[in-house]
Design a protein around this motif. Structure first.
Motif, PDB file in Angstrom:
ATOM      1  N   LYS A  29     -10.294  11.758   7.503  1.00 40.08           N
ATOM      2  CA  LYS A  29     -10.838  11.750   6.146  1.00 40.08           C
ATOM      3  C   LYS A  29      -9.813  12.232   5.125  1.00 40.08           C
ATOM      4  N   HIS A  30      -8.960  13.183   5.526  1.00 43.50           N
ATOM      5  CA  HIS A  30      -8.028  13.813   4.588  1.00 43.50           C
ATOM      6  C   HIS A  30      -6.561  13.621   5.004  1.00 43.50           C
ATOM      7  N   GLU A  31      -6.289  12.613   5.811  1.00 42.87           N
ATOM      8  CA  GLU A  31      -4.951  12.432   6.383  1.00 42.87           C
ATOM      9  C   GLU A  31      -3.847  12.386   5.323  1.00 42.87           C
ATOM     10  N   SER A  32      -4.012  11.584   4.282  1.00 37.71           N
ATOM     11  CA  SER A  32      -2.927  11.455   3.305  1.00 37.71           C
ATOM     12  C   SER A  32      -2.674  12.774   2.573  1.00 37.71           C
ATOM     13  N   GLN A  33      -3.746  13.524   2.243  1.00 37.97           N
ATOM     14  CA  GLN A  33      -3.557  14.803   1.571  1.00 37.97           C
ATOM     15  C   GLN A  33      -2.891  15.819   2.508  1.00 37.97           C
ATOM     16  N   LEU A  34      -3.325  15.847   3.778  1.00 36.14           N
ATOM     17  CA  LEU A  34      -2.744  16.783   4.744  1.00 36.14           C
ATOM     18  C   LEU A  34      -1.276  16.458   5.007  1.00 36.14           C
ATOM     19  N   GLU A  35      -0.958  15.172   5.149  1.00 32.31           N
ATOM     20  CA  GLU A  35       0.442  14.790   5.372  1.00 32.31           C
ATOM     21  C   GLU A  35       1.311  15.174   4.185  1.00 32.31           C
ATOM     22  N   LYS A  77     -13.351  -8.084   6.360  1.00 33.09           N
ATOM     23  CA  LYS A  77     -14.294  -7.063   5.911  1.00 33.09           C
ATOM     24  C   LYS A  77     -14.011  -5.761   6.643  1.00 33.09           C
ATOM     25  N   CYS A  78     -14.100  -4.679   5.908  1.00 26.49           N
ATOM     26  CA  CYS A  78     -13.871  -3.345   6.474  1.00 26.49           C
ATOM     27  C   CYS A  78     -15.217  -2.660   6.650  1.00 26.49           C
ATOM     28  N   ASP A  79     -15.569  -2.366   7.895  1.00 27.06           N
ATOM     29  CA  ASP A  79     -16.836  -1.687   8.175  1.00 27.06           C
ATOM     30  C   ASP A  79     -16.808  -0.213   7.781  1.00 27.06           C
ATOM     31  N   ASN A  80     -15.624   0.344   7.563  1.00 26.30           N
ATOM     32  CA  ASN A  80     -15.535   1.751   7.191  1.00 26.30           C
ATOM     33  C   ASN A  80     -15.908   1.973   5.728  1.00 26.30           C
ATOM     34  N   CYS A  81     -15.260   1.244   4.810  1.00 28.71           N
ATOM     35  CA  CYS A  81     -15.495   1.493   3.384  1.00 28.71           C
ATOM     36  C   CYS A  81     -16.270   0.378   2.702  1.00 28.71           C
ATOM     37  N   GLY A  82     -16.475  -0.750   3.389  1.00 31.75           N
ATOM     38  CA  GLY A  82     -17.235  -1.840   2.808  1.00 31.75           C
ATOM     39  C   GLY A  82     -16.415  -2.853   2.037  1.00 31.75           C
ATOM     40  N   ALA A  83     -15.103  -2.647   1.940  1.00 35.77           N
ATOM     41  CA  ALA A  83     -14.261  -3.636   1.247  1.00 35.77           C
ATOM     42  C   ALA A  83     -14.371  -4.969   1.975  1.00 35.77           C
ATOM     43  N   ASN A  84     -14.359  -6.056   1.206  1.00 33.78           N
ATOM     44  CA  ASN A  84     -14.426  -7.373   1.829  1.00 33.78           C
ATOM     45  C   ASN A  84     -13.865  -8.417   0.889  1.00 33.78           C
ATOM     46  N   THR A  85     -13.494  -9.553   1.453  1.00 37.82           N
ATOM     47  CA  THR A  85     -12.984 -10.666   0.677  1.00 37.82           C
ATOM     48  C   THR A  85     -13.308 -11.964   1.398  1.00 37.82           C
ATOM     49  N   CYS A 114      -9.110   2.136   2.266  1.00 37.47           N
ATOM     50  CA  CYS A 114      -9.303   3.341   3.097  1.00 37.47           C
ATOM     51  C   CYS A 114      -8.252   3.485   4.206  1.00 37.47           C
ATOM     52  N   ASN A 115      -7.321   2.538   4.295  1.00 37.59           N
ATOM     53  CA  ASN A 115      -6.235   2.560   5.283  1.00 37.59           C
ATOM     54  C   ASN A 115      -6.694   2.359   6.717  1.00 37.59           C
ATOM     55  N   TYR A 116      -7.897   1.876   6.930  1.00 32.89           N
ATOM     56  CA  TYR A 116      -8.342   1.562   8.288  1.00 32.89           C
ATOM     57  C   TYR A 116      -7.712   0.254   8.743  1.00 32.89           C
ATOM     58  N   ARG A 117      -7.624   0.079  10.047  1.00 33.60           N
ATOM     59  CA  ARG A 117      -7.129  -1.162  10.643  1.00 33.60           C
ATOM     60  C   ARG A 117      -8.322  -2.069  10.911  1.00 33.60           C
ATOM     61  N   VAL A 118      -8.264  -3.288  10.376  1.00 34.14           N
ATOM     62  CA  VAL A 118      -9.305  -4.286  10.621  1.00 34.14           C
ATOM     63  C   VAL A 118      -8.685  -5.366  11.513  1.00 34.14           C
ATOM     64  N   SER A 119      -9.226  -5.527  12.710  1.00 36.44           N
ATOM     65  CA  SER A 119      -8.725  -6.523  13.654  1.00 36.44           C
ATOM     66  C   SER A 119      -9.737  -7.645  13.790  1.00 36.44           C
ATOM     67  N   LYS A 120      -9.229  -8.867  13.706  1.00 36.66           N
ATOM     68  CA  LYS A 120     -10.058 -10.048  13.941  1.00 36.66           C
ATOM     69  C   LYS A 120      -9.563 -10.666  15.241  1.00 36.66           C
ATOM     70  N   LYS A 121     -10.414 -10.663  16.237  1.00 38.64           N
ATOM     71  CA  LYS A 121     -10.063 -11.251  17.527  1.00 38.64           C
ATOM     72  C   LYS A 121     -10.723 -12.620  17.612  1.00 38.64           C
ATOM     73  N   HIS A 122      -9.903 -13.659  17.531  1.00 37.99           N
ATOM     74  CA  HIS A 122     -10.411 -15.025  17.556  1.00 37.99           C
ATOM     75  C   HIS A 122     -10.530 -15.494  19.003  1.00 37.99           C
ATOM     76  N   PHE A 123     -11.765 -15.720  19.417  1.00 37.23           N
ATOM     77  CA  PHE A 123     -12.031 -16.293  20.729  1.00 37.23           C
ATOM     78  C   PHE A 123     -12.356 -17.766  20.539  1.00 37.23           C
ATOM     79  N   LYS A 124     -12.464 -18.490  21.603  1.00 39.93           N
ATOM     80  CA  LYS A 124     -12.665 -19.927  21.524  1.00 39.93           C
ATOM     81  C   LYS A 124     -13.892 -20.310  20.699  1.00 39.93           C
ATOM     82  N   CYS A 131     -12.934  -2.279  13.541  1.00 39.47           N
ATOM     83  CA  CYS A 131     -12.441  -1.477  12.431  1.00 39.47           C
ATOM     84  C   CYS A 131     -12.180  -0.069  12.959  1.00 39.47           C
ATOM     85  N   THR A 132     -10.932   0.356  12.915  1.00 40.73           N
ATOM     86  CA  THR A 132     -10.553   1.655  13.472  1.00 40.73           C
ATOM     87  C   THR A 132      -9.616   2.388  12.515  1.00 40.73           C
TER      88      THR A 132
END
Length: 139
Positions: A29-35, A77-85, A114-124, A131-132
């Motif tokens: 939650k506070h990574e950037s401020q702590l760093e 779409k980011c499940d953490n903060c709700g950002a989407n396009t 929010c700097n989260y990683r959003v991965s899209k895994k494309h299966f057949k 979202c991590t």
């Protein structure tokens, strides 16, 4: 909301304070401020360096080999903060930054909100979103 139980002092065998343990949720939650407080020189250097370019050539190669059973979509779409396009390639300002794309169907982005990683895994026959916290390995 966090409590004092979420931050634990760590003492050595002589009773001297050795360090402090904080829960991962506090760190993320506070990574950037702590760093900025803990590593000010490193943070300053990273701001001076140019940001890495998006691997657009990898994205284009991924598209050129597209053979899945559904149409290509550019939704992110980011499940953490709700950002989407509906199309990450045309956003201005960019909501997501492409971090990786490969022929195996994995496309990952950094959420610029929010700097989260959003991965899209494309299966057949479908796409799986994950979202991590950035830098966190999914197990």
């Amino acid at each position: 909301m966090f409590t004092k139980k979420d931050v634990q002092p760590l003492y050595d065998e002589n009773g001297q304070l050795h360090g402090v343990y904080i829960k991962a949720a506090i760190w993320f939650k506070h990574e950037s401020q702590l760093e900025a407080v803990l590593f000010p020189d490193e943070v300053a250097r990273s701001k001076e360096s140019k940001p890495m370019a998006e691997p657009i050539a990898d994205w284009e190669q991924f598209l050129s080999y597209w053979d899945f059973n559904y149409p290509m979509e550019k939704v992110v779409k980011c499940d953490n903060c709700g950002a989407n396009t509906h199309d990450w390639t045309i956003d201005d300002p960019k909501k997501f930054t492409l971090k990786a794309a490969n022929l195996g169907g994995l496309v990952s982005f950094k959420c610029n909100h929010c700097n989260y990683r959003v991965s899209k895994k494309h299966f057949k026959d479908h796409i799986c979103y994950e979202c991590t916290p950035f830098g966190c390995q999914v197990k």
